[in-house]
Each structure stands twice: as C-alpha cells, then as structure tokens.
Design a protein around this motif. Structure first.
Motif, mmCIF file in Angstrom:
data_model
loop_
_atom_site.group_PDB
_atom_site.id
_atom_site.type_symbol
_atom_site.label_atom_id
_atom_site.label_comp_id
_atom_site.label_asym_id
_atom_site.label_seq_id
_atom_site.Cartn_x
_atom_site.Cartn_y
_atom_site.Cartn_z
ATOM 1 N N ARG A 227 0.859 -1.192 0.000
ATOM 2 C CA ARG A 227 0.000 0.000 0.000
ATOM 3 C C ARG A 227 0.891 1.236 0.000
ATOM 4 N NH1 ARG A 227 -5.389 -0.976 1.188
ATOM 5 N NH2 ARG A 227 -5.830 -3.056 2.000
ATOM 6 N N ASP A 228 0.420 2.281 -0.680
ATOM 7 C CA ASP A 228 1.174 3.536 -0.670
ATOM 8 C C ASP A 228 0.682 4.414 0.482
ATOM 9 O OD1 ASP A 228 -1.222 4.691 -1.585
ATOM 10 O OD2 ASP A 228 -0.403 5.311 -3.520
ATOM 11 N N PHE B 75 -0.768 -1.572 -4.679
ATOM 12 C CA PHE B 75 0.083 -1.750 -5.857
ATOM 13 C C PHE B 75 -0.449 -2.944 -6.646
ATOM 14 C CE2 PHE B 75 3.709 -3.633 -8.083
ATOM 15 C CZ PHE B 75 4.236 -2.524 -8.728
ATOM 16 N N HIS C 44 -0.212 -4.916 -10.549
ATOM 17 C CA HIS C 44 0.630 -4.985 -11.747
ATOM 18 C C HIS C 44 0.211 -6.149 -12.642
ATOM 19 C CE1 HIS C 44 2.536 -7.802 -8.962
ATOM 20 N NE2 HIS C 44 3.034 -8.417 -10.021
ATOM 21 N N LEU D 201 9.615 -3.940 -6.590
ATOM 22 C CA LEU D 201 9.266 -2.520 -6.578
ATOM 23 C C LEU D 201 10.422 -1.635 -7.016
ATOM 24 C CD1 LEU D 201 7.324 -2.404 -3.191
ATOM 25 C CD2 LEU D 201 6.318 -2.305 -5.492
ATOM 26 N N CYS E 159 4.590 1.335 1.447
ATOM 27 C CA CYS E 159 5.735 1.841 0.686
ATOM 28 C C CYS E 159 5.490 3.309 0.350
ATOM 29 C CB CYS E 159 5.928 1.037 -0.597
ATOM 30 S SG CYS E 159 7.309 1.623 -1.602
ATOM 31 N N VAL F 38 8.605 4.119 -6.527
ATOM 32 C CA VAL F 38 8.876 2.768 -7.029
ATOM 33 C C VAL F 38 9.375 2.810 -8.469
ATOM 34 C CG1 VAL F 38 7.218 1.706 -5.435
ATOM 35 C CG2 VAL F 38 6.482 2.345 -7.729
ATOM 36 N N PRO G 117 9.467 -0.367 -10.685
ATOM 37 C CA PRO G 117 9.286 -1.815 -10.811
ATOM 38 C C PRO G 117 10.191 -2.454 -11.864
ATOM 39 C CG PRO G 117 7.175 -0.719 -10.657
ATOM 40 C CD PRO G 117 8.217 0.355 -10.825
ATOM 41 N N TRP H 217 1.940 -1.250 -14.190
ATOM 42 C CA TRP H 217 1.646 -1.155 -12.762
ATOM 43 C C TRP H 217 0.966 0.164 -12.443
ATOM 44 C CZ3 TRP H 217 3.632 2.800 -9.789
ATOM 45 C CH2 TRP H 217 4.665 3.537 -10.374
ATOM 46 N N ASP H 218 0.299 0.182 -11.291
ATOM 47 C CA ASP H 218 -0.286 1.404 -10.758
ATOM 48 C C ASP H 218 -0.672 1.138 -9.307
ATOM 49 O OD1 ASP H 218 -1.205 4.005 -10.623
ATOM 50 O OD2 ASP H 218 -2.831 3.733 -12.060
ATOM 51 N N PHE H 219 -0.848 2.194 -8.549
ATOM 52 C CA PHE H 219 -1.434 2.085 -7.216
ATOM 53 C C PHE H 219 -2.918 2.404 -7.385
ATOM 54 C CE2 PHE H 219 2.951 2.631 -5.802
ATOM 55 C CZ PHE H 219 3.005 1.769 -4.719
#
Length: 180
Positions: A41-42, A48, A50, A89, A123, A127, A129, A137-139
């Motif tokens: 988690r941000d 996160f 992907h 990451l 995190c 990042v 990755p 990827w994305d949050f």
C-alpha cells in the motif's frame, strides 16, 4: 544462474523441509515449496497492482495485487518477503513487511503446490518496478481493485490470497464489533 536454476527448499504440508531442488525442477515435478506474498500500500492506502510480463514462467501476462515470489533455500518467509518486495518494486530501505497469515495453495495446473505466507507493507518510496517482471503497474484504490476483480484476468494464487485476506479482515471487524 536464471531463476529456474535457483535452489529452493521442498517442504511437506506441515512446512517442514524435506529436500532441496532447483525452481525449474520443483515446477516440472510439482514439488511443494514456499512462496511469500506481499500486499503493498502507498501513503494514500492504495494497493500496488501490476501485470506480469509475458515471459514469466508461471502465470504470464496476468494481473496481481501482490508482489513476492519463491522463498530461496535456507531463506525465511520474512526475509523473502522483504527481498522480493524490494526487488519487484525497485526500492531499498522498505520497512519489514508485516506477516498476516499462511495458507496452502494447490495450483491445480500441474505446477504443484506451495505453502504461502501473506504479508502487508506500506511503501512511501518512489517505485521503479522491475521491467523483467512487470509489464504495467499502478497504485489503485481498493474499490477499484474490487471492480477489476470481475474484468481482469488475475493470477489464481494471488486471487486466493486476496480472498483470504478479505475474509480475515471481515472476521476481525466482526470480532471488534462483538467485543467492542
């Protein structure tokens, strides 16, 4: 040595080490091994998510809401969770992932089965990755992940872990309401 040649512990259903094999041999022979899953988690509590690269041996081009991977020979789940999270990451200095629960997984696809440990980590680092592992990827907010569960093709072991995570959280919420 490529990941197929990486040495890993082979375990029984009680998670006792019963031998060692290369990762390639473990998958080819369907041998039970260990895997660490880390939900990242941000700072805004987004998850996160992907898509794995098409070159991945296991579950290529599928989406996942966990980073992680196979636990190396002699390595602990905790060490593997941190190592895999930092590698995937592209960060260093991540806090130690918090262990949540364990569960056995059977792929049902001839890949074998694995004993799985599920973790969570926050995190707040930028990042980068691994492009060898991650295509996109994305949050995403948890609500968006929930919506995408019905439309994207997910790795089956990650989907199983996420379902168990939701069940554990729901049980914890129910217990808090009962006992105040």
């Amino acid at each position: 040595m490529g990941s197929d040649g990486e040495l890993i512990d082979i375990v029984d259903t009680a998670d006792r080490v019963v031998g060692r094999a290369t990762r390639g041999e473990a998958y080819a022979r369907g041998l039970r091994h260990r895997v660490a899953f880390v939900l990242v988690r941000d700072a805004d509590d987004r998850i996160f998510v992907h898509r794995r690269t098409a070159a991945k041996r296991v579950f290529p081009s599928l989406y996942d809401m966990f980073v992680g991977g196979v636990v190396g020979a002699g390595e602990t789940y905790d060490a593997a969770a941190l190592r895999e999270a930092e590698e995937e990451l592209g960060v260093s200095g991540l806090p130690s992932p918090v262990p949540l629960f364990t569960f056995p997984y059977d792929s049902g696809t001839g890949l074998g089965s694995w004993n799985s440990a599920v973790y969570e980590v926050r995190c707040t680092l930028p990042v980068r990755p691994q492009t060898e592992e991650i295509d996109w990827w994305d949050f995403l907010p948890e609500e968006e992940v929930e919506r995408r569960l019905r439309t994207w093709e997910w790795v089956p072991d990650g989907l199983a872990a996420y379902g168990l995570l939701r069940a554990h959280r729901a049980a914890g919420e129910a217990a808090r309401h009962r006992f105040g």
